[in-house]
Scaffold this motif. Structure first.
Motif, PDB file in Angstrom:
ATOM      1  N   PHE A  44       0.887  -1.216  -0.105  1.00  0.00           N
ATOM      2  CA  PHE A  44       0.095  -0.023  -0.001  1.00  0.00           C
ATOM      3  C   PHE A  44       0.795   1.256   0.049  1.00  0.00           C
ATOM      4  O   PHE A  44       0.593   2.347  -0.646  1.00  0.00           O
ATOM      5  CB  PHE A  44      -0.739  -0.061   1.305  1.00  0.00           C
ATOM      6  N   THR A  45       2.070   1.168   0.707  1.00  0.00           N
ATOM      7  CA  THR A  45       2.831   2.302   0.694  1.00  0.00           C
ATOM      8  C   THR A  45       3.328   2.535  -0.625  1.00  0.00           C
ATOM      9  O   THR A  45       3.345   3.908  -1.049  1.00  0.00           O
ATOM     10  CB  THR A  45       3.880   2.068   1.790  1.00  0.00           C
ATOM     11  N   LEU A  46       3.995   1.643  -1.231  1.00  0.00           N
ATOM     12  CA  LEU A  46       4.182   1.785  -2.529  1.00  0.00           C
ATOM     13  C   LEU A  46       3.361   2.504  -3.418  1.00  0.00           C
ATOM     14  O   LEU A  46       3.645   3.110  -4.376  1.00  0.00           O
ATOM     15  CB  LEU A  46       5.033   0.647  -2.916  1.00  0.00           C
ATOM     16  N   GLN A  47       2.318   1.820  -3.399  1.00  0.00           N
ATOM     17  CA  GLN A  47       1.135   2.473  -4.264  1.00  0.00           C
ATOM     18  C   GLN A  47       0.802   3.928  -4.036  1.00  0.00           C
ATOM     19  O   GLN A  47       0.515   4.785  -4.794  1.00  0.00           O
ATOM     20  CB  GLN A  47      -0.114   1.644  -3.822  1.00  0.00           C
ATOM     21  N   SER A  48       0.878   4.288  -2.809  1.00  0.00           N
ATOM     22  CA  SER A  48       0.731   5.646  -2.257  1.00  0.00           C
ATOM     23  C   SER A  48       1.778   6.607  -2.838  1.00  0.00           C
ATOM     24  O   SER A  48       1.597   7.727  -3.545  1.00  0.00           O
ATOM     25  CB  SER A  48       0.705   5.952  -0.724  1.00  0.00           C
ATOM     26  N   ALA A  49       3.025   5.735  -2.933  1.00  0.00           N
ATOM     27  CA  ALA A  49       3.997   6.659  -3.413  1.00  0.00           C
ATOM     28  C   ALA A  49       3.840   6.738  -5.215  1.00  0.00           C
ATOM     29  O   ALA A  49       4.156   8.119  -5.693  1.00  0.00           O
ATOM     30  CB  ALA A  49       5.459   5.879  -3.405  1.00  0.00           C
ATOM     31  N   GLU A  50       3.466   5.733  -5.809  1.00  0.00           N
ATOM     32  CA  GLU A  50       3.073   5.856  -7.163  1.00  0.00           C
ATOM     33  C   GLU A  50       2.008   7.076  -7.398  1.00  0.00           C
ATOM     34  O   GLU A  50       2.089   7.661  -8.126  1.00  0.00           O
ATOM     35  CB  GLU A  50       2.530   4.533  -7.903  1.00  0.00           C
ATOM     36  N   GLN A  51       1.050   6.953  -6.724  1.00  0.00           N
ATOM     37  CA  GLN A  51      -0.214   8.037  -6.789  1.00  0.00           C
ATOM     38  C   GLN A  51       0.284   9.446  -6.572  1.00  0.00           C
ATOM     39  O   GLN A  51      -0.077  10.268  -7.051  1.00  0.00           O
ATOM     40  CB  GLN A  51      -1.540   7.644  -5.995  1.00  0.00           C
ATOM     41  N   ALA A  52       1.234   9.566  -5.700  1.00  0.00           N
ATOM     42  CA  ALA A  52       1.701  10.814  -5.154  1.00  0.00           C
ATOM     43  C   ALA A  52       2.485  11.227  -6.391  1.00  0.00           C
ATOM     44  O   ALA A  52       2.444  12.490  -6.787  1.00  0.00           O
ATOM     45  CB  ALA A  52       2.445  10.687  -3.933  1.00  0.00           C
ATOM     46  N   GLU A  53       3.222  10.295  -7.234  1.00  0.00           N
ATOM     47  CA  GLU A  53       3.926  10.617  -8.236  1.00  0.00           C
ATOM     48  C   GLU A  53       3.144  11.232  -9.460  1.00  0.00           C
ATOM     49  O   GLU A  53       3.181  12.273 -10.125  1.00  0.00           O
ATOM     50  CB  GLU A  53       4.834   9.632  -8.508  1.00  0.00           C
ATOM     51  N   THR A  54       2.046  10.398  -9.508  1.00  0.00           N
ATOM     52  CA  THR A  54       0.887  10.848 -10.408  1.00  0.00           C
ATOM     53  C   THR A  54       0.409  12.356 -10.122  1.00  0.00           C
ATOM     54  O   THR A  54       0.269  12.991 -11.130  1.00  0.00           O
ATOM     55  CB  THR A  54      -0.118   9.785 -10.506  1.00  0.00           C
ATOM     56  N   SER A  55       0.129  12.360  -8.779  1.00  0.00           N
ATOM     57  CA  SER A  55      -0.285  13.750  -8.384  1.00  0.00           C
ATOM     58  C   SER A  55       0.599  14.880  -8.857  1.00  0.00           C
ATOM     59  O   SER A  55       0.225  16.002  -9.256  1.00  0.00           O
ATOM     60  CB  SER A  55      -0.774  13.693  -7.222  1.00  0.00           C
ATOM     61  N   ALA A  56       1.836  14.412  -8.945  1.00  0.00           N
ATOM     62  CA  ALA A  56       2.892  15.459  -8.951  1.00  0.00           C
ATOM     63  C   ALA A  56       2.836  15.816 -10.319  1.00  0.00           C
ATOM     64  O   ALA A  56       3.152  16.814 -10.760  1.00  0.00           O
ATOM     65  CB  ALA A  56       4.284  14.940  -8.307  1.00  0.00           C
ATOM     66  N   GLY A  57       2.959  14.791 -11.221  1.00  0.00           N
ATOM     67  CA  GLY A  57       2.578  14.958 -12.660  1.00  0.00           C
ATOM     68  C   GLY A  57       1.752  15.785 -13.177  1.00  0.00           C
ATOM     69  O   GLY A  57       1.695  16.701 -13.926  1.00  0.00           O
ATOM     70  N   GLY A  58       0.638  15.675 -12.426  1.00  0.00           N
ATOM     71  CA  GLY A  58      -0.906  16.542 -12.636  1.00  0.00           C
ATOM     72  C   GLY A  58      -0.522  17.973 -12.283  1.00  0.00           C
ATOM     73  O   GLY A  58      -0.935  18.948 -13.090  1.00  0.00           O
ATOM     74  N   ALA A  59       0.190  18.159 -11.136  1.00  0.00           N
ATOM     75  CA  ALA A  59       0.420  19.398 -10.696  1.00  0.00           C
ATOM     76  C   ALA A  59       1.430  20.190 -11.449  1.00  0.00           C
ATOM     77  O   ALA A  59       1.385  21.295 -11.695  1.00  0.00           O
ATOM     78  CB  ALA A  59       0.964  19.428  -9.279  1.00  0.00           C
ATOM     79  N   LYS A  60       2.429  19.237 -12.182  1.00  0.00           N
ATOM     80  CA  LYS A  60       3.241  20.013 -12.891  1.00  0.00           C
ATOM     81  C   LYS A  60       2.807  20.444 -14.360  1.00  0.00           C
ATOM     82  O   LYS A  60       2.817  21.404 -14.934  1.00  0.00           O
ATOM     83  CB  LYS A  60       4.354  18.977 -13.416  1.00  0.00           C
ATOM     84  N   LEU A  61       1.850  19.621 -14.951  1.00  0.00           N
ATOM     85  CA  LEU A  61       1.071  19.902 -16.035  1.00  0.00           C
ATOM     86  C   LEU A  61      -0.153  21.091 -15.921  1.00  0.00           C
ATOM     87  O   LEU A  61       0.230  22.176 -16.655  1.00  0.00           O
ATOM     88  CB  LEU A  61       0.125  18.824 -16.578  1.00  0.00           C
ATOM     89  N   ALA A  62      -0.456  21.295 -14.717  1.00  0.00           N
ATOM     90  CA  ALA A  62      -1.199  22.657 -14.056  1.00  0.00           C
ATOM     91  C   ALA A  62      -0.408  23.638 -14.323  1.00  0.00           C
ATOM     92  O   ALA A  62      -0.752  24.991 -14.622  1.00  0.00           O
ATOM     93  CB  ALA A  62      -2.042  22.330 -12.855  1.00  0.00           C
ATOM     94  N   LEU A  63       0.780  23.495 -13.827  1.00  0.00           N
ATOM     95  CA  LEU A  63       1.873  24.763 -13.677  1.00  0.00           C
ATOM     96  C   LEU A  63       2.278  25.197 -15.112  1.00  0.00           C
ATOM     97  O   LEU A  63       2.198  26.253 -15.530  1.00  0.00           O
ATOM     98  CB  LEU A  63       3.119  24.146 -13.016  1.00  0.00           C
TER      99      LEU A  63
END
Length: 499
Positions: free
Chosen positions: A274-293
């Motif tokens: 679950f922790t690894l999944q959380s890390a992957e989801q956080a990376e996905t969120s970071a990519g979305g935030a970068k696109l928004a930027l």
């Protein structure tokens, strides 16, 4: 059922709000850019037409008026030469020698006038003028012969019936032609003024429309994005707190169960997954935030190009104002020349009055001179009236030019105000970019922490193979971790929906 409904909500957001924000962003700025480009093109076309009209006004009307004024001045010199021929007998030779040069000057002025675009009425008047000038020139030699023969009275009578009549007709025809040029120039000026007013209204309406669209888009997008980002950040913060609390409880439970590692190894491995999944989801969120930027920075660049377009439009309006100011200065010069003509006419009138007094004193011998003095006074009065009329026309033109300058200045001010408002919109986009960048950095930190936590869990799995007590507490903790992770997932998807 509860879990499925919660995970279906971000999909709705993704298919409605995400598409709506993008559509509004591109459609609004596309409309704004199209409006500015359209008004820029129309302004460019009208500016070119105004420049062409001003050039035509100068080449055709002003040049024609100058040539006619030169011809009229030459005719006055010829008529004045007849009076000098009567009065100044010692200068008769010089006057006769100067006569061909005056004929040549008048002919050149009229030839230059004929090269301009003449109307049918002007062609009729120029034909009458040519006939009158021919008759005037043909009648002058006999006048000189009579004076040279000492027949002053016959010469004066002959002059009154011939040269004076033909000369007056010629001056009147030239005056009519000048009046036609003035009327045509006034019509042309009114057309130019109408074009300037139309262009000013068009620019003003377009700028107001663009300002309204920009304000509405900024308010709507600002509110939507601010609410979504605020809720997402709030959910991320809450979920992170839950994860931290749950992990602490698990650590205490695992310390109490240090003698039963074997029974809890599977549970901890699941926690690691679950922790690894959380890390992957956080990376996905970071990519979305970068696109928004990136999108926010693109909006800032679009606002910059909008500012450049409005600035170019303001420069064009300023250039029009400068051209009108130069036209005002040239009109002032015409007024100065007219004042000089009026002053000269007053002085000539005074000289003619003095000459009449001297002629009266001379008695019978001064009658001829008195007639000459009266003619001079009439000519002086006509010159003064013409100069007054020119001054009146110049004042009217000057008033119209001043009004035009005020209108163009108001247009420049409104363009400047539009630039300031667009710059404020750019600042709003810059602030949004900074906020999204901060979310991006925080999400990266969460992903890094999650990865480190996964590594730590793997180390715990290797060291705690004998844990079997407290299975229920560990299972409850894992449920809480799952719920918190789901919340974090939903928050990340909401943040992605903004993109």
């Amino acid at each position: 059922m509860s879990t499925n409904s919660e995970f279906s909500l971000p999909e709705k957001i993704k298919t409605t709000k995400n598409f709506g924000v993008r559509a509004k962003l591109f459609a609004s700025f596309g409309t704004l850019i199209a409006l500015i480009a359209g008004v820029g093109f129309i302004g460019w076309q009208n500016t070119r037409q105004l420049a062409q009209d001003a050039d035509d006004l100068y080449k055709d009307k002003l040049t024609a008026a100058v040539n006619l004024a030169d011809a009229r001045a030459t005719m006055w010199n010829l008529r004045w030469g007849l009076l000098q021929y009567i009065v100044e007998q010692d200068q008769r030779k010089e006057l006769r020698d100067a006569e061909p040069k005056l004929y040549e000057d008048m002919n050149q002025a009229l030839q230059s006038y004929r090269k301009t675009n003449l109307t049918a009425e002007e062609q009729q008047l120029i034909q009458k003028l040519d006939n009158s000038i021919k008759q005037y020139i043909a009648s002058r030699p006999k006048f000189f012969e009579l004076l040279d023969a000492g027949k002053t009275k016959e010469a004066i009578e002959y002059r009154t019936s011939t040269t004076t009549r033909f000369g007056s007709e010629s001056v009147e025809y030239i005056g009519s032609l000048i009046k036609l040029q003035q009327q045509q120039s006034e019509r042309k000026n009114k057309e130019i003024e109408s074009r300037v007013n139309t262009l000013t209204i068009l620019i003003t309406v377009t700028l107001l429309l663009a300002l309204s669209i920009s304000s509405i888009v900024a308010i709507i997008l600002g509110r939507n994005i601010a609410v979504i980002i605020f809720n997402s950040v709030k959910n991320i913060t809450s979920s992170s707190g839950k994860i931290a609390t749950t992990v602490s409880d698990q650590e205490r439970t695992l310390l109490q169960q240090s003698n039963s590692v074997n029974e809890t190894t599977g549970t901890i491995e699941e926690l690691g997954a679950f922790t690894l999944q959380s890390a992957e989801q956080a990376e996905t969120s970071a990519g979305g935030a970068k696109l928004a930027l990136a999108l926010a920075e693109g909006g800032t660049q679009t606002v910059g190009r909008t500012i450049e377009g409005i600035s170019g439009l303001r420069d064009q309006v300023t250039a029009i104002a400068n051209q009108i100011i130069r036209l005002s200065e040239q009109t002032s010069q015409i007024s100065t020349v007219s004042d000089l003509v009026a002053d000269l006419a007053n002085q000539t009138n005074m000289l003619a009055l003095n000459a009449g007094v001297e002629a009266a004193r001379a008695g019978e011998q001064g009658k001829g001179f008195a007639v000459v003095a009266g003619e001079i006074r009439k000519l002086a009065d006509q010159s003064k009236k013409s100069a007054d009329r020119i001054n009146s026309l110049v004042n009217e033109v000057q008033a119209a030019i001043n009004s035009t300058v005020m209108v163009t200045d108001e247009g420049t001010k409104k363009a400047t105000t539009g630039i300031e408002l667009v710059e404020e919109t750019g600042d709003v986009f810059s602030n949004i970019a900074d906020s999204v960048n901060l979310v991006f950095l925080n999400t990266q930190q969460i992903a890094q922490s999650a990865k480190q936590q996964a590594i730590a869990v793997q180390q715990v799995v290797a060291a705690m193979n004998v844990i079997n007590l407290g299975a229920k507490e560990t299972a409850a903790g894992i449920v809480q971790v799952k719920d918190a992770t789901n919340d974090l997932n939903k928050a990340a998807e909401n943040l992605e929906a903004v993109v």
